[in-house]
Design an enzyme around this catalytic site. Structure first.
Site, PDB file in Angstrom:
ATOM      1  N   ASN A   1       0.865  -1.182   0.000  1.00 45.48           N
ATOM      2  CA  ASN A   1       0.000   0.000   0.000  1.00 45.48           C
ATOM      3  C   ASN A   1       0.902   1.233   0.000  1.00 45.48           C
ATOM      4  O   ASN A   1       1.450   1.608   1.027  1.00 45.48           O
ATOM      5  CB  ASN A   1      -0.890  -0.009   1.255  1.00 45.48           C
ATOM      6  CG  ASN A   1      -1.750   1.242   1.347  1.00 45.48           C
ATOM      7  OD1 ASN A   1      -1.860   2.001   0.379  1.00 45.48           O
ATOM      8  ND2 ASN A   1      -2.350   1.472   2.506  1.00 45.48           N
ATOM      9  N   TRP A   2       1.040   1.827  -1.177  1.00 46.13           N
ATOM     10  CA  TRP A   2       1.949   2.986  -1.290  1.00 46.13           C
ATOM     11  C   TRP A   2       1.341   4.250  -0.667  1.00 46.13           C
ATOM     12  O   TRP A   2       2.013   5.249  -0.502  1.00 46.13           O
ATOM     13  CB  TRP A   2       2.253   3.262  -2.765  1.00 46.13           C
ATOM     14  CG  TRP A   2       3.291   2.360  -3.365  1.00 46.13           C
ATOM     15  CD1 TRP A   2       3.774   1.182  -2.852  1.00 46.13           C
ATOM     16  CD2 TRP A   2       3.976   2.566  -4.609  1.00 46.13           C
ATOM     17  NE1 TRP A   2       4.712   0.649  -3.700  1.00 46.13           N
ATOM     18  CE2 TRP A   2       4.855   1.482  -4.783  1.00 46.13           C
ATOM     19  CE3 TRP A   2       3.929   3.547  -5.589  1.00 46.13           C
ATOM     20  CZ2 TRP A   2       5.687   1.363  -5.908  1.00 46.13           C
ATOM     21  CZ3 TRP A   2       4.751   3.431  -6.709  1.00 46.13           C
ATOM     22  CH2 TRP A   2       5.624   2.354  -6.865  1.00 46.13           C
ATOM     23  N   LYS A   3       0.060   4.206  -0.371  1.00 47.01           N
ATOM     24  CA  LYS A   3      -0.661   5.412   0.092  1.00 47.01           C
ATOM     25  C   LYS A   3      -0.422   6.543  -0.918  1.00 47.01           C
ATOM     26  O   LYS A   3      -0.304   6.268  -2.104  1.00 47.01           O
ATOM     27  CB  LYS A   3      -0.223   5.783   1.509  1.00 47.01           C
ATOM     28  CG  LYS A   3      -0.232   4.580   2.449  1.00 47.01           C
ATOM     29  CD  LYS A   3      -0.115   4.940   3.893  1.00 47.01           C
ATOM     30  CE  LYS A   3      -0.002   3.668   4.718  1.00 47.01           C
ATOM     31  NZ  LYS A   3      -0.178   3.871   6.130  1.00 47.01           N
TER      32      LYS A   3
ATOM     33  N   HIS B   1      -9.652   1.034   4.652  1.00 42.95           N
ATOM     34  CA  HIS B   1      -8.395   1.267   5.392  1.00 42.95           C
ATOM     35  C   HIS B   1      -8.689   2.271   6.507  1.00 42.95           C
ATOM     36  O   HIS B   1      -9.515   3.181   6.334  1.00 42.95           O
ATOM     37  CB  HIS B   1      -7.343   1.813   4.422  1.00 42.95           C
ATOM     38  CG  HIS B   1      -5.974   1.865   5.016  1.00 42.95           C
ATOM     39  ND1 HIS B   1      -5.582   2.858   5.882  1.00 42.95           N
ATOM     40  CD2 HIS B   1      -4.905   1.038   4.889  1.00 42.95           C
ATOM     41  CE1 HIS B   1      -4.330   2.637   6.251  1.00 42.95           C
ATOM     42  NE2 HIS B   1      -3.897   1.537   5.677  1.00 42.95           N
TER      43      HIS B   1
ATOM     44  N   GLU C   1      -7.181   4.769   7.516  1.00 44.29           N
ATOM     45  CA  GLU C   1      -7.006   6.187   7.150  1.00 44.29           C
ATOM     46  C   GLU C   1      -8.241   6.696   6.405  1.00 44.29           C
ATOM     47  O   GLU C   1      -8.654   7.846   6.579  1.00 44.29           O
ATOM     48  CB  GLU C   1      -5.729   6.348   6.309  1.00 44.29           C
ATOM     49  CG  GLU C   1      -4.488   6.181   7.181  1.00 44.29           C
ATOM     50  CD  GLU C   1      -3.251   5.697   6.446  1.00 44.29           C
ATOM     51  OE1 GLU C   1      -3.211   5.762   5.205  1.00 44.29           O
ATOM     52  OE2 GLU C   1      -2.322   5.235   7.142  1.00 44.29           O
TER      53      GLU C   1
ATOM     54  N   GLU D   1      -5.736  -4.939  10.576  1.00 39.68           N
ATOM     55  CA  GLU D   1      -4.769  -3.870  10.752  1.00 39.68           C
ATOM     56  C   GLU D   1      -5.060  -3.126  12.054  1.00 39.68           C
ATOM     57  O   GLU D   1      -5.894  -2.200  12.071  1.00 39.68           O
ATOM     58  CB  GLU D   1      -4.854  -2.891   9.583  1.00 39.68           C
ATOM     59  CG  GLU D   1      -4.463  -3.480   8.259  1.00 39.68           C
ATOM     60  CD  GLU D   1      -3.835  -2.420   7.358  1.00 39.68           C
ATOM     61  OE1 GLU D   1      -2.690  -2.598   6.955  1.00 39.68           O
ATOM     62  OE2 GLU D   1      -4.496  -1.401   7.110  1.00 39.68           O
TER      63      GLU D   1
ATOM     64  N   GLY E   1       1.833   2.547  10.608  1.00 33.65           N
ATOM     65  CA  GLY E   1       2.725   3.684  10.421  1.00 33.65           C
ATOM     66  C   GLY E   1       3.384   4.166  11.705  1.00 33.65           C
ATOM     67  O   GLY E   1       3.939   5.265  11.751  1.00 33.65           O
TER      68      GLY E   1
ATOM     69  N   SER F   1       3.046  -1.898  10.364  1.00 36.15           N
ATOM     70  CA  SER F   1       4.500  -1.819  10.528  1.00 36.15           C
ATOM     71  C   SER F   1       5.217  -3.139  10.231  1.00 36.15           C
ATOM     72  O   SER F   1       6.207  -3.478  10.879  1.00 36.15           O
ATOM     73  CB  SER F   1       4.853  -1.301  11.926  1.00 36.15           C
ATOM     74  OG  SER F   1       4.336   0.004  12.111  1.00 36.15           O
TER      75      SER F   1
ATOM     76  N   GLY G   1       2.768  -1.023   4.313  1.00 35.72           N
ATOM     77  CA  GLY G   1       2.768   0.391   3.962  1.00 35.72           C
ATOM     78  C   GLY G   1       4.183   0.895   3.752  1.00 35.72           C
ATOM     79  O   GLY G   1       4.784   0.719   2.687  1.00 35.72           O
ATOM     80  N   GLY G   2       4.755   1.500   4.780  1.00 31.51           N
ATOM     81  CA  GLY G   2       6.067   2.155   4.682  1.00 31.51           C
ATOM     82  C   GLY G   2       7.142   1.302   4.026  1.00 31.51           C
ATOM     83  O   GLY G   2       7.864   1.772   3.132  1.00 31.51           O
TER      84      GLY G   2
HETATM   85  C1  PEP Z   1      -0.910   0.227   5.772  1.00 32.97           C
HETATM   86  O1  PEP Z   1      -0.770   1.208   5.068  1.00 32.97           O
HETATM   87  O2  PEP Z   1      -1.899  -0.483   5.610  1.00 32.97           O
HETATM   88  C2  PEP Z   1       0.124  -0.090   6.757  1.00 32.97           C
HETATM   89  C3  PEP Z   1      -0.005  -1.179   7.444  1.00 32.97           C
HETATM   90  O3  PEP Z   1       1.155   0.785   6.866  1.00 32.97           O
HETATM   91  P1  PEP Z   1       2.554   0.514   7.640  1.00 32.97           P
HETATM   92  O4  PEP Z   1       3.090  -0.792   7.127  1.00 32.97           O
HETATM   93  O5  PEP Z   1       3.415   1.672   7.276  1.00 32.97           O
HETATM   94  O6  PEP Z   1       2.241   0.446   9.103  1.00 32.97           O
END
Ligand code: PEP
Length: 248
Positions: free
Chosen positions: A11-13, A92, A94, A163, A169, A208, A229-230
């Site tokens: 997930n590049w956001k 998600h 967010e 999640e 994040g 994470s 994500g990151g």
């Molecule tokens: C996400 O964007 O769904 C996520 C889990 O981000 P991260 O891995 O950065 O926590």
């Protein structure tokens, strides 16, 4: 991991670039062939920067709940499918927190995605306060009911992402045991809607995930992969995570 096919989703956001897409393709196409399904969900503007490949699939991070019409800024499920997306992330945290994606919208978007022959990755998770108050399972049950109680037929077409909001994040990851406990709860809970589909549905973990912690998470019996994500913005690290799923 299990007999269910592992899925590692990036997930590049609202991050990335054409250059990152090119780097990502280079790294992923060099990975040895495996049963692990690799998915990249970049901002939709970059979908066309990924050449067709049997090493990865493409997805979107959101979809409109409407079919077409005067909905400025929205993109329909059919448009995403035409642009090459075979998956879409829905609900998600967010989107729920910042853009008003309610349970009702999550259900409507899930239906639209499936009608367009895309696989929805439907996200669920508890806040830190809810976990501290020992309400994790109650909160998850409520959100799962909102999507699947009236529409159990959607389950066989879905991927579920657990999640925990406190882990997204933040660098804070659920321990493998904590994550497994919730994944097992979700799978058992979903059996009341469709026993066979609950056994088969892939439940991936997000929060994470990185190259260091992924192996222990993916080794859990009810964790069928990751939503990353990151760490997915670093192609070499993302490839290492994909490789780790393959070994589990
Ligand atoms: C996400 O964007 O769904 C996520 C889990 O981000 P991260 O891995 O950065 O926590």
């Amino acid at each position: 991991m299990t007999q269910r096919r592992p899925l590692i989703a990036a997930n590049w956001k609202m991050n990335g670039s054409c250059e990152l897409a090119v780097q990502c393709c280079e790294v992923l196409t060099q990975l040895p062939a495996s049963n692990t399904e690799i998915l990249i969900c970049p901002p939709v503007i970059f979908l066309n920067d990924f050449p067709k490949s049997d090493r990865y699939q493409l997805g979107a991070q959101n979809v409109s709940s409407e079919v077409s019409g005067a909905f400025t800024g929205e993109i329909s499920a059919d448009m995403l499918a035409t642009a090459g997306a075979s998956y879409v992330i829905i609900g998600h945290s967010e989107r729920r927190a910042l853009f008003g994606d309610t349970d009702a919208l999550v259900l409507a978007k899930t239906k639209r995605a499936i009608a367009a022959k895309m696989t929805p990755i439907v996200c669920f998770g508890e806040t830190l306060t809810e976990r501290q108050q020992e309400k994790t399972m109650q909160v998850l049950a409520q959100h799962l009911d909102a999507v699947y109680a009236a529409h159990p037929e959607l389950l066989q077409h879905s991927v579920i992402a657990y999640e925990p909001i406190w882990a997204i994040g933040t660098g804070e990851t659920a321990s493998p045991a904590q994550a497994q406990e919730v994944h097992a709860f979700i799978r058992t809970y979903l059996k009341k809607y469709d026993d066979a589909a609950a056994s088969k549905v892939r439940i991936i973990y997000g929060g994470s995930v990185n190259a260091e912690n992924c192996a222990a998470l993916f080794a859990q019996p009810d964790i069928d992969g990751g939503l990353v994500g990151g760490a997915s913005l670093k192609p070499a690290e993302f490839a290492a995570i994909c490789l780790s799923a393959q070994d589990s």
